[in-house]
Design an enzyme around this catalytic site. Sequence first.
Site, mmCIF file in Angstrom:
data_model
loop_
_atom_site.group_PDB
_atom_site.id
_atom_site.type_symbol
_atom_site.label_atom_id
_atom_site.label_comp_id
_atom_site.label_asym_id
_atom_site.label_seq_id
_atom_site.Cartn_x
_atom_site.Cartn_y
_atom_site.Cartn_z
ATOM 1 N N SER A 110 -2.719 -4.643 1.294
ATOM 2 C CA SER A 110 -3.556 -4.554 0.099
ATOM 3 C C SER A 110 -2.780 -3.866 -1.038
ATOM 4 C CB SER A 110 -4.860 -3.829 0.437
ATOM 5 O OG SER A 110 -5.829 -4.010 -0.566
ATOM 6 N N CYS A 111 -3.259 -2.747 -1.544
ATOM 7 C CA CYS A 111 -2.510 -2.048 -2.593
ATOM 8 C C CYS A 111 -1.105 -1.678 -2.112
ATOM 9 C CB CYS A 111 -3.255 -0.784 -3.017
ATOM 10 S SG CYS A 111 -4.844 -1.077 -3.821
#
Length: 273
Positions: A110-111
């Site tokens: 994700s991030c």
Amino acid sequence: MTTETTETMETTRTTEFPELIARTPYLWRAGRPESAFRLICLPHAGAGAAAYADWARLLPPEIELVAVQLPGRQNRIAEDPFTEVGPLVTTLTHALRPVLDRPYAFFGHSCGAALAFELAKAVRARGRRGPEHLFLSAQASPEFEGTPQLHQLDDDAFRAEMVALGGIDEEILRDESVMRSLIPVLRTDFTLWERHRTAPAEPLDCPITVLCGDSDPRTPTGSVTGWGKHTGADFSVRFYPGGHFYFLESGAGDVVSFLSRQLLGAPVDGRTS
């Protein structure tokens, strides 16, 4: 049982299943001095290095696990998290130097995938050894514009979205004081990366593999194919059953096994698109 036998067993146990422990403020390592590769993992929003603790016992002896620990979480909870990508990448590029002395790969979820990509570019720009492989998990390509901007939501709506995405332990969900501490860190991380726009750059020279859940609302199929433009080497997309936290839903074993086979050059099955 003799002391010598006990020490031998402890050495063997440590070699086979090393613990992921903090070596520096930014680096947690499951030490395997004789390993041929390192897998350097970047955690998702709000998470810390311990998110990868179980991976240490799943990786083969040839691969050492390194997990990045950022300010504002776990043993660094009292520190302010980064609010700008530039300083974060600069700091980590320096902090990672001790573990870039042998072949390695980045894995980010994700991030953390966006951070892994920026780190790969930054390491190359500084003339250092680049990653042998870049594994990007549950993250749309920089060009994709359809991902909902969650950092703009009010507190109640933002919290509801975080819970819906998964990845937060039930024990944490039931502890209101912990949730009150976690939500601001999550919002800071989402704000950091949802506002970030990657600078144009030459494609990387390492393979990029995207991994994601086949029912992840944040990374539909069309959102990840653009990553292929960012490498001059091989590109592939691999889907797993599940949502945004697919490797938590079904266990990390399959994912870690796949990463290991990729790094060690073993054949893989046909789940790649």
